[in-house]
Design a protein around this motif. Structure first.
Motif, mmCIF file in Angstrom:
data_model
loop_
_atom_site.group_PDB
_atom_site.id
_atom_site.type_symbol
_atom_site.label_atom_id
_atom_site.label_comp_id
_atom_site.label_asym_id
_atom_site.label_seq_id
_atom_site.Cartn_x
_atom_site.Cartn_y
_atom_site.Cartn_z
ATOM 1 N N HIS A 266 35.338 22.216 83.318
ATOM 2 C CA HIS A 266 34.253 23.155 83.038
ATOM 3 C C HIS A 266 34.676 24.234 82.040
ATOM 4 N N ASP A 267 35.976 24.517 81.978
ATOM 5 C CA ASP A 267 36.476 25.519 81.047
ATOM 6 C C ASP A 267 36.870 24.923 79.695
ATOM 7 N N GLY A 268 36.601 23.647 79.493
ATOM 8 C CA GLY A 268 36.917 22.997 78.225
ATOM 9 C C GLY A 268 38.372 22.608 78.082
ATOM 10 N N GLY A 269 39.095 22.527 79.179
ATOM 11 C CA GLY A 269 40.522 22.232 79.110
ATOM 12 C C GLY A 269 40.910 20.847 79.573
ATOM 13 N N TYR A 270 39.930 19.985 79.837
ATOM 14 C CA TYR A 270 40.268 18.623 80.261
ATOM 15 C C TYR A 270 39.192 17.649 79.815
ATOM 16 N N ARG A 271 39.631 16.502 79.295
ATOM 17 C CA ARG A 271 38.758 15.373 78.994
ATOM 18 C C ARG A 271 39.339 14.154 79.687
ATOM 19 N N PRO A 272 38.538 13.387 80.452
ATOM 20 C CA PRO A 272 39.047 12.149 81.045
ATOM 21 C C PRO A 272 39.577 11.208 79.968
ATOM 22 N N GLY A 304 33.885 10.807 83.682
ATOM 23 C CA GLY A 304 34.710 9.629 83.889
ATOM 24 C C GLY A 304 35.349 9.162 82.598
ATOM 25 N N PRO A 305 36.220 8.177 82.649
ATOM 26 C CA PRO A 305 36.845 7.641 81.431
ATOM 27 C C PRO A 305 35.768 7.106 80.497
ATOM 28 N N HIS A 306 35.840 7.483 79.229
ATOM 29 C CA HIS A 306 34.782 7.082 78.308
ATOM 30 C C HIS A 306 35.276 7.081 76.871
ATOM 31 N N ASN A 307 34.530 6.366 76.039
ATOM 32 C CA ASN A 307 34.727 6.380 74.598
ATOM 33 C C ASN A 307 33.595 7.186 73.958
ATOM 34 N N CYS A 308 32.845 6.539 73.067
ATOM 35 C CA CYS A 308 31.798 7.258 72.336
ATOM 36 C C CYS A 308 30.431 7.160 72.998
ATOM 37 N N GLY A 309 30.278 6.276 73.973
ATOM 38 C CA GLY A 309 28.986 6.053 74.605
ATOM 39 C C GLY A 309 28.339 4.758 74.169
ATOM 40 N N GLU A 310 28.663 4.298 72.966
ATOM 41 C CA GLU A 310 28.079 3.056 72.461
ATOM 42 C C GLU A 310 28.835 1.821 72.947
ATOM 43 N N CYS A 311 30.143 1.949 73.094
ATOM 44 C CA CYS A 311 30.967 0.770 73.398
ATOM 45 C C CYS A 311 31.518 0.767 74.821
ATOM 46 N N ASP A 312 31.198 1.792 75.611
ATOM 47 C CA ASP A 312 31.834 1.950 76.925
ATOM 48 C C ASP A 312 31.642 0.737 77.834
ATOM 49 N N ASP A 313 30.415 0.219 77.919
ATOM 50 C CA ASP A 313 30.164 -0.912 78.808
ATOM 51 C C ASP A 313 30.901 -2.159 78.350
ATOM 52 N N ARG A 314 30.993 -2.371 77.037
ATOM 53 C CA ARG A 314 31.695 -3.548 76.520
ATOM 54 C C ARG A 314 33.186 -3.473 76.854
ATOM 55 N N VAL A 315 33.770 -2.305 76.682
ATOM 56 C CA VAL A 315 35.200 -2.159 76.986
ATOM 57 C C VAL A 315 35.423 -2.285 78.497
ATOM 58 N N GLN A 316 34.521 -1.737 79.291
ATOM 59 C CA GLN A 316 34.636 -1.857 80.741
ATOM 60 C C GLN A 316 34.598 -3.322 81.182
ATOM 61 N N ARG A 317 33.706 -4.102 80.585
ATOM 62 C CA ARG A 317 33.635 -5.531 80.935
ATOM 63 C C ARG A 317 34.928 -6.242 80.561
ATOM 64 N N ALA A 318 35.520 -5.866 79.437
ATOM 65 C CA ALA A 318 36.786 -6.478 79.033
ATOM 66 C C ALA A 318 37.895 -6.119 80.021
ATOM 67 N N ILE A 319 37.901 -4.878 80.493
ATOM 68 C CA ILE A 319 38.893 -4.452 81.477
ATOM 69 C C ILE A 319 38.742 -5.250 82.764
ATOM 70 N N LYS A 320 37.501 -5.415 83.234
ATOM 71 C CA LYS A 320 37.250 -6.193 84.451
ATOM 72 C C LYS A 320 37.671 -7.644 84.264
ATOM 73 N N ASP A 321 37.406 -8.195 83.097
ATOM 74 C CA ASP A 321 37.818 -9.563 82.784
ATOM 75 C C ASP A 321 39.339 -9.667 82.835
#
Length: 358
Positions: A266-272, A304-321
């Motif tokens: 909340h203070d801008g000091g952490y990004r997942p 949560g862990p994230h990229n840009c918002g456009e590719c997050d689901d694709r990368v998540q599916r690759a991780i699960k695979d």
């Protein structure tokens, strides 16, 4: 071995300060929970040394982690979901198990071969789960094939582990190691034990006939993205070198309520962590003699862990695979322009001025 109390380190050495902050943050929680209802239960699939199983995952609602009561880990908000009063009766815990079995009967076509049981602390801590309950749970699931129970190293003792082994279950003890680097575990995670204690727990579990599953934390607070990435790669490799440790589960940090991580966020000091970092660790350690998996909770969200918002689901599916097949080539099939931003973060971000990008 170090014992879980606020006096683990000398006063003024650092851990007491973390604990004081954590106790104040946790005191803001005024929620209450039903001791006869589990915290959470779900059906999934998991990779094990004996192949992929349908799994029933159970998070029992207990009196909570004793270390968290002292202050606890900077990222962990699970104690906020625990029952007040420090303990839950045997009958109530078994009612939670019955609830989970009902859920499985409703949601799954068949019984799960793998049972995974967690609490907000340590399943093998008899203050959370009494010996009577532990033995009853072992008997309840004795017709299944495998079981995973989670515990801090302190409570990994032959008698407690052997209850499940003697019931005919292939047994794994999951230990929240977080990192193989003692400095990072102490100063960033605020966890009191050393890597040597993890090794001792592995020996105790192995002597009882059980295996070890190490839980690692990707990007605790106060580390840059690059530092966190390097720490995870070296931690996976160190775990792979410990006899009896056959699986490493790398958990990307997410922002949980009533934690120090949430205060920093909340203070801008952490990004997942970036999902690209998760994929990089999995790809870099794929040749190690250990199963390496990851389940990015809250992927794609700001907390949560994230990229840009456009590719997050694709990368998540690759991780699960990858989790199920352990084939690093799956990551060659996903790409996005935001990889350039991630690479710039790895090169330029410094822990004293993070985060460089949201």
């Amino acid at each position: 071995m170090s014992k879980p109390s606020p006096e683990v380190y000398e006063q003024g050495k650092g851990m007491d300060a973390h604990n004081a902050v954590m106790r104040e943050v946790r005191s803001r929680n005024d929620s209450t929970y039903d001791p006869r209802e589990p915290t959470r239960v779900w059906i999934d699939e998991d990779n094990t040394p004996d192949g992929v199983y349908q799994s029933l995952t159970i998070i029992l609602n207990t009196g909570g982690c004793r270390w968290a009561r002292a202050g606890g880990c900077t990222m962990c908000g699970y104690v906020a979901e625990s029952v007040e009063g420090g303990s839950v009766a045997h009958e109530d815990l078994m009612a939670q198990i019955d609830h989970c079995l009902d859920h499985e009967a409703e949601e799954a076509d068949e019984e799960s071969g793998l049972i995974k049981i967690y609490t907000s602390g340590s399943f093998l801590d008899e203050r959370e789960v009494p010996a009577e309950t532990r033995k009853a749970i072992a008997d309840t699931f004795s017709d299944r094939e495998r079981i995973v129970v989670e515990s801090l190293p302190d409570f990994v003792e032959h008698e407690r582990v052997s209850d499940f082994v003697d019931a005919g279950l292939e047994t794994d003890v999951a230990v929240g190691l977080e990192t193989a680097t003692d400095r990072v575990r102490h100063d960033c995670v605020n966890k009191y034990f050393d890597f040597a204690d993890f090794e001792d727990a592995c020996t105790a579990a192995r002597d009882a006939g059980a295996g070890i599953k190490a839980y690692l934390l990707m990007k605790p607070p106060f580390l840059s993205e690059g530092e966190a990435l390097d720490d995870m790669i070296s931690s996976v490799r160190r775990c792979a070198g410990v006899e009896g440790c056959h699986t490493v589960s790398m958990n990307p940090c997410n922002v949980q309520r009533y934690t120090m991580v949430e205060e920093l966020y909340h203070d801008g000091g952490y990004r997942p962590p970036w999902l690209w970092s998760v994929a990089e660790v999995l790809e870099a350690t794929a040749d190690e003699d250990v199963i390496v998996v990851s389940d990015p909770v809250g992927h794609g969200s700001d907390r949560g862990p994230h990229n840009c918002g456009e590719c997050d689901d694709r990368v998540q599916r690759a991780i699960k695979d990858f989790d199920l097949r352990q084939d690093p080539t799956v990551f060659e099939q996903v790409e996005c322009e935001c990889e350039a931003t991630w690479e710039a973060v790895l090169e330029r971000e410094r822990s004293y001025s993070l985060p460089l990008a949201r």
